[in-house]
Each structure stands twice: as structure tokens, then as C-alpha cells.
Scaffold this active site. Sequence first.
Site, mmCIF file in Angstrom:
data_model
loop_
_atom_site.group_PDB
_atom_site.id
_atom_site.type_symbol
_atom_site.label_atom_id
_atom_site.label_comp_id
_atom_site.label_asym_id
_atom_site.label_seq_id
_atom_site.Cartn_x
_atom_site.Cartn_y
_atom_site.Cartn_z
ATOM 1 C CB CYS A 44 42.611 36.007 33.786
ATOM 2 S SG CYS A 44 41.555 35.757 32.348
ATOM 3 C CB CYS B 94 40.682 42.621 29.583
ATOM 4 S SG CYS B 94 41.853 41.482 28.803
HETATM 5 N N1 DGL Z 1 43.559 38.855 30.403
HETATM 6 C C1 DGL Z 1 42.273 38.266 30.444
HETATM 7 C C2 DGL Z 1 41.284 39.061 31.273
HETATM 8 O O1 DGL Z 1 41.652 39.812 32.156
HETATM 9 C C3 DGL Z 1 41.581 37.953 29.160
HETATM 10 C C4 DGL Z 1 42.270 37.389 28.067
HETATM 11 C C5 DGL Z 1 41.589 36.465 27.118
HETATM 12 O O2 DGL Z 1 40.542 36.751 26.506
HETATM 13 O O3 DGL Z 1 42.207 35.452 26.981
HETATM 14 O O4 DGL Z 1 40.108 38.931 31.080
#
Ligand code: DGL
EC number: 5.1.1.3
Length: 272
Positions: free
Chosen positions: A77, A187
Site C-alpha cells: 500500500c 495505488c
Molecule cells: N491500496 C492503497 C495504496 O496503494 C490505498 C488504498 C486506500 O486509500 O485505502 O495506496
Amino acid sequence: MENSKTKLPIGVFDSGIGGISVLAEIIKMLPSERFVYFADTIHSPYGTKSEDVVRTLSIKVAEFLALMGIKSLVIACNTATSAAIHEIRKICPFPVVGMEPALKPAVELGLNGKILVMATPLTLKSKKFNDLVLHYKHRAEIVPIPCVGLVEIIERDHSCRREIEEYLSHLFSSIHKGDISVIVLGCTHYVLIKREILHAAGGNIAIIDGNCGTARHLQAMLQNACLLNTDVAERSHIPIKSQITFYISGVEKEKRITQCRQLLQKEGIVCE
Ligand code: DGL
């Protein structure tokens, strides 16, 4: 002598299903490893919360996974990495790998035109990202695009094309598509809708994410720490069989786990 920890699982976490796109690349590169995947769906999305809140949540997840007896942790993430990787490294006695928008490979493509970085508002506000922009801004025009609300749509149903297409068409309606050379997916959720993003952006544009780089980085870190599982797995065997334990913090746990399994299956991976 073999390190006694080599057979321990690798922990991987995200606010939801986005990290599965990273996990898939890791499994393809390291098919002998076992995994524990944590989706913090009860607190999703992370990207519109404050840095302090995301730091606290991410540390809690890291502590939980550390208690499970993992040999390494992947923060799958970008948002959690930007908010918490330094603190998580301080409390984890094993290698911790994080993620950041893949600006370096995007700049190194050397294409003429703008580099769009799609990411959560928190990632784009972070010092980590802004330092990265400072480093590369003399080599390319970098345009941050905060995608408020996109993670929620993907979490609801990543295959709900209509809602995703509407969101993206609205997003790209204010951007002159002819000027874009590269889109960076900053993301891990957005990687799950890469095709739709490319389509909305008008096709002939390079699109980059950090997933393979993260898998390579993990492999190198495990190798350096003598933590790679040396059992031989059939790399060429499709589907790849992988041992994964899932933890979901929110409601509808079974539905979420099924969603994760299906996403992996699309990548040729079957969970045992
Ligand atoms: N998947 C997460 C990232 O790579 C973000 C998700 C979220 O905002 O919860 O930043």
C-alpha cells in the site's frame, strides 16, 4: 547452514484488496513461499484519512502480523508506506518492504510529455512523495492526480465496469490526453483496473506500477538476509499453487476472501 526462519510465511498488507495485485507478482517470483495477507477493510480507505491515523492503523496491522510469526513484511500500500514505513521498520525485527509511486522507471522511459501520477490524496501530500517529485522534476513534468473515491468503488466491486468507467471518464475529461506520455499507478488498487484506466486515457500511453519492482526488492532483501525458502516449487506449473492465510478486519469476511482468491486466480494462482 539453513536459516530456521526460511519456512516462515511472508506478511503482506493493504487497506483492502489492492495489495492482492502485489501479492500476485510476489507469488509468481517466489512460488515456494507461504503468505499471510491482511486486508484492513474495516478502516478502508486509508487515502483520505490523516497521516497520524494511517500511521497508527498500519503499525497495528504490522504488530498483528509480527505476532503471527512472519519472516518479512510487505506493505502493499503506497499510502501506508508513506505514512508509516519508518516507524514499522523500528518495531519489526525482520525485513520490511514498502511501496512508492514508480516515478523513477517512468522518468527513465525518457518519453516526451507529462507523467501523470494517480494516487490517493494522502500519498500525494506525503513528504516521501514530494521529495521524489523534487528529485525528478527537472527531468519531466510530473502531474499528481488525487483520485478521491476510486478505492471505495474498487472495494465495492472491482468488476463493476460502469461505475469505474464513469469515474475515469469524468477524471480524464479535465486532462488534455494528447499531453500525457506515462501514467504511474501510485495505488495498488488501481492496478486491478489498469485496462479501464488505459482505455479512459485514450490508449497509446505507457502505464507503470511498482508491483514487479516490489517483488524484486523483496526477493533481494530475503536473499541478503538468508531468508529465502529454498524448497523447489514448480515455477512453470500453471496454476501456481500458493499457501495463503487471509485475515480481513471488516465485515463480510468470507465474501472478501473469495474476492481475493478470484483475483489471484485471474493471475493463474490457486490458493491452497
Ligand atoms: N491500496 C492503497 C495504496 O496503494 C490505498 C488504498 C486506500 O486509500 O485505502 O495506496
